[in-house]
Design a protein around this motif. Structure first.
Motif, PDB file in Angstrom:
ATOM      1  N   ILE A  21       8.619   5.871 -20.052  1.00 14.85           N
ATOM      2  CA  ILE A  21       9.893   5.903 -19.338  1.00 14.85           C
ATOM      3  C   ILE A  21       9.841   4.994 -18.104  1.00 14.85           C
ATOM      4  O   ILE A  21      10.768   4.199 -17.857  1.00 14.85           O
ATOM      5  CB  ILE A  21      10.242   7.344 -18.924  1.00 14.85           C
ATOM      6  N   VAL A  22       8.755   5.093 -17.339  1.00 14.66           N
ATOM      7  CA  VAL A  22       8.616   4.268 -16.133  1.00 14.66           C
ATOM      8  C   VAL A  22       8.621   2.784 -16.491  1.00 14.66           C
ATOM      9  O   VAL A  22       9.293   1.970 -15.850  1.00 14.66           O
ATOM     10  CB  VAL A  22       7.324   4.638 -15.369  1.00 14.66           C
ATOM     11  N   LEU A  23       7.871   2.419 -17.521  1.00 12.13           N
ATOM     12  CA  LEU A  23       7.799   1.019 -17.945  1.00 12.13           C
ATOM     13  C   LEU A  23       9.168   0.497 -18.374  1.00 12.13           C
ATOM     14  O   LEU A  23       9.547  -0.639 -18.047  1.00 12.13           O
ATOM     15  CB  LEU A  23       6.803   0.895 -19.101  1.00 12.13           C
ATOM     16  N   THR A  24       9.919   1.323 -19.087  1.00 14.31           N
ATOM     17  CA  THR A  24      11.248   0.918 -19.546  1.00 14.31           C
ATOM     18  C   THR A  24      12.202   0.719 -18.365  1.00 14.31           C
ATOM     19  O   THR A  24      12.944  -0.274 -18.307  1.00 14.31           O
ATOM     20  CB  THR A  24      11.823   1.966 -20.502  1.00 14.31           C
ATOM     21  N   VAL A  25      12.184   1.656 -17.422  1.00 15.95           N
ATOM     22  CA  VAL A  25      13.067   1.561 -16.247  1.00 15.95           C
ATOM     23  C   VAL A  25      12.721   0.338 -15.402  1.00 15.95           C
ATOM     24  O   VAL A  25      13.604  -0.419 -14.981  1.00 15.95           O
ATOM     25  CB  VAL A  25      12.977   2.849 -15.403  1.00 15.95           C
ATOM     26  N   VAL A  26      11.436   0.123 -15.160  1.00 15.66           N
ATOM     27  CA  VAL A  26      11.008  -1.033 -14.362  1.00 15.66           C
ATOM     28  C   VAL A  26      11.401  -2.335 -15.055  1.00 15.66           C
ATOM     29  O   VAL A  26      11.895  -3.280 -14.416  1.00 15.66           O
ATOM     30  CB  VAL A  26       9.481  -0.982 -14.121  1.00 15.66           C
ATOM     31  N   GLY A  27      11.204  -2.396 -16.366  1.00 14.86           N
ATOM     32  CA  GLY A  27      11.577  -3.598 -17.108  1.00 14.86           C
ATOM     33  C   GLY A  27      13.071  -3.867 -17.053  1.00 14.86           C
ATOM     34  O   GLY A  27      13.509  -5.019 -16.912  1.00 14.86           O
ATOM     35  N   ALA A  28      13.884  -2.805 -17.154  1.00 12.80           N
ATOM     36  CA  ALA A  28      15.341  -2.962 -17.109  1.00 12.80           C
ATOM     37  C   ALA A  28      15.806  -3.445 -15.741  1.00 12.80           C
ATOM     38  O   ALA A  28      16.761  -4.228 -15.634  1.00 12.80           O
ATOM     39  CB  ALA A  28      16.017  -1.649 -17.475  1.00 12.80           C
ATOM     40  N   ILE A  29      15.135  -2.974 -14.678  1.00 13.50           N
ATOM     41  CA  ILE A  29      15.510  -3.389 -13.318  1.00 13.50           C
ATOM     42  C   ILE A  29      15.043  -4.811 -13.037  1.00 13.50           C
ATOM     43  O   ILE A  29      15.778  -5.630 -12.461  1.00 13.50           O
ATOM     44  CB  ILE A  29      14.905  -2.417 -12.282  1.00 13.50           C
ATOM     45  N   ALA A  30      13.813  -5.142 -13.470  1.00 12.97           N
ATOM     46  CA  ALA A  30      13.250  -6.466 -13.195  1.00 12.97           C
ATOM     47  C   ALA A  30      13.882  -7.559 -14.056  1.00 12.97           C
ATOM     48  O   ALA A  30      14.087  -8.683 -13.601  1.00 12.97           O
ATOM     49  CB  ALA A  30      11.739  -6.429 -13.404  1.00 12.97           C
ATOM     50  N   PHE A  31      14.195  -7.234 -15.292  1.00 22.44           N
ATOM     51  CA  PHE A  31      14.766  -8.226 -16.213  1.00 22.44           C
ATOM     52  C   PHE A  31      16.005  -7.636 -16.891  1.00 22.44           C
ATOM     53  O   PHE A  31      15.983  -7.316 -18.080  1.00 22.44           O
ATOM     54  CB  PHE A  31      13.730  -8.625 -17.267  1.00 22.44           C
ATOM     55  N   PRO A  32      17.098  -7.484 -16.144  1.00 18.20           N
ATOM     56  CA  PRO A  32      18.277  -6.798 -16.687  1.00 18.20           C
ATOM     57  C   PRO A  32      18.882  -7.468 -17.915  1.00 18.20           C
ATOM     58  O   PRO A  32      19.296  -6.781 -18.850  1.00 18.20           O
ATOM     59  CB  PRO A  32      19.249  -6.794 -15.501  1.00 18.20           C
ATOM     60  N   ARG A  33      18.961  -8.780 -17.933  1.00 16.06           N
ATOM     61  CA  ARG A  33      19.583  -9.451 -19.074  1.00 16.06           C
ATOM     62  C   ARG A  33      18.734  -9.337 -20.336  1.00 16.06           C
ATOM     63  O   ARG A  33      19.252  -9.108 -21.428  1.00 16.06           O
ATOM     64  CB  ARG A  33      19.828 -10.925 -18.755  1.00 16.06           C
TER      65      ARG A  33
END
Length: 377
Positions: A21-33
């Motif tokens: 979950i943490v990895l997914t959230v961080v990835g979505a914030i860092a690379f939204p597109r």
């Protein structure tokens, strides 16, 4: 692959769950597109958004979401496009998540030292019916949207009962009921947790079906065709009874492992098969105002193949979905046969969980198809 000595499997599972979950959230914030728009939204949230609004597709561009209602508009749209339903990517992802969650449930049951039994199996039966009925609430919601009369449940809350998120909703609800009733039983508030667990599921089912019947009685958009439910339930009961009588008399080894639980598996898959036949081939004879179509790959293939090899006069007389019903019943009987006594003796928790999942795969969709046709939506 074995875990390092001293590492608790349950803690390892929880760490993997939180880490994912943490990895997914961080990835979505860092690379939204790339991560959110191009993956999470496109394959998971976008299809649910389009489904909830009755749209042909949803388009994500510049951080905004637009719903389109024609195929031509969807084809000409610029941005990330999502349509209702599943893709190969989402299907594989959900399958992996399902396996991961089943492992978690198995570890939890082991941690709680839950004794698997016929009583536990039957106690979960109402939850499978409840899941199918809850999905019909969203079908009613979508019907209201198509008729431009608003939503029964507003978006995004309705996403909780749209496939596939409804599976997580049902998982959480069932898990909470299971842990809660076990807690009360071990504090001597309850004599046993299974009856209370079944009661919670039955109450949730009754409330949901009651709400659907209320909408049917108070809205001209939703109808009521009880013949569908009567035929499905009576037909499935006759099939399951015939299976039990025939197997006990001529082939008792088929039920050697499952006992009467096997009859429930056959009943659940018969509900799915009969509901499909009635919806696809007998909707006009039953007076249903909706023409249904096959959504699942196997069902659609069976209907197409039957229509191509069966004489036209016979297709007009009995339809083309009837082989699917036979396949469902035959597959259910084969599964019951496979679950022999040795499987339950060697790994009872795994065997019971797998048998529960097999019943849910048939009974959940079957309940939904039956109730949809009963309400004419």
């Amino acid at each position: 692959m074995e875990l390092p000595e001293g590492l608790d499997p349950a803690r390892a599972w929880l760490a993997a769950f939180v880490g994912g979950i943490v990895l997914t959230v961080v990835g979505a914030i860092a690379f939204p597109r790339q991560v959110y728009d191009g993956f999470l939204w496109r394959y998971f949230w976008g299809p649910v958004d389009a489904d909830a609004h009755g749209a042909t597709c949803a388009v994500r561009s510049g951080g905004m979401t637009e719903r389109l209602y024609t195929r031509s508009a969807c084809a000409a749209a610029e941005g990330v496009t999502a349509t209702p339903g599943y893709t190969t990517t989402s299907t594989v992802s959900y399958a992996l998540i399902l396996v991961f969650m089943l492992v978690g449930v198995l570890l939890l049951l082991r941690k709680l030292d839950v004794q698997m039994s016929h009583r536990f199996y039957v106690a979960l039966f109402p939850y499978m019916l409840f899941g199918g009925a809850l999905r019909v609430v969203e079908d009613v919601n979508a019907t209201f949207v198509r008729e431009n009369v608003g939503m029964l449940i507003p978006f995004p809350s309705v996403a909780l009962i749209i496939s596939p998120f409804i599976y997580f909703t049902m998982f959480g609800f069932t898990l909470a009921a299971l842990v809660g009733t076990i807690y009360l039983a071990r504090r001597d508030v309850l004599e046993a947790f299974e009856p209370a667990l079944a009661t919670v599921g039955a109450a949730a089912l009754a409330v949901t079906v009651g709400a659907l019947l209320y909408v049917s009685a108070t809205s001209s958009i939703v109808g009521f065709y009880p013949a569908v439910a009567i035929i499905v339930l009576v037909g499935a009961t006759l099939v399951a009874s015939a299976f039990w009588w025939g197997s006990q008399r001529y082939a008792p080894y088929i039920n050697e492992g499952t006992g009467r639980m096997g009859t429930l598996v056959v009943w659940g898959h018969s509900v799915d098969g009969i509901a499909n036949v009635l919806s696809l081939d007998w909707n006009e004879e039953l007076g249903l105002p909706v023409a249904y179509g096959s959504k699942h790959v196997i069902n659609d293939a069976v209907v197409r193949i039957t229509g191509s090899v069966q004489p036209e006069w016979l297709s007009e007389a009995i339809g083309t979905a009837w082989p699917f019903m036979l396949i469902k019943i035959g597959a259910a009987i084969a599964v019951v046969w496979v679950f022999d006594r040795q499987i339950f003796e060697e790994s009872p928790r795994y065997a019971y969980l797998l048998l529960i999942a097999i019943l849910a795969v048939g009974l959940g969709p079957g309940t939904r198809d039956m109730l949809r046709a009963t309400l004419g939506i």
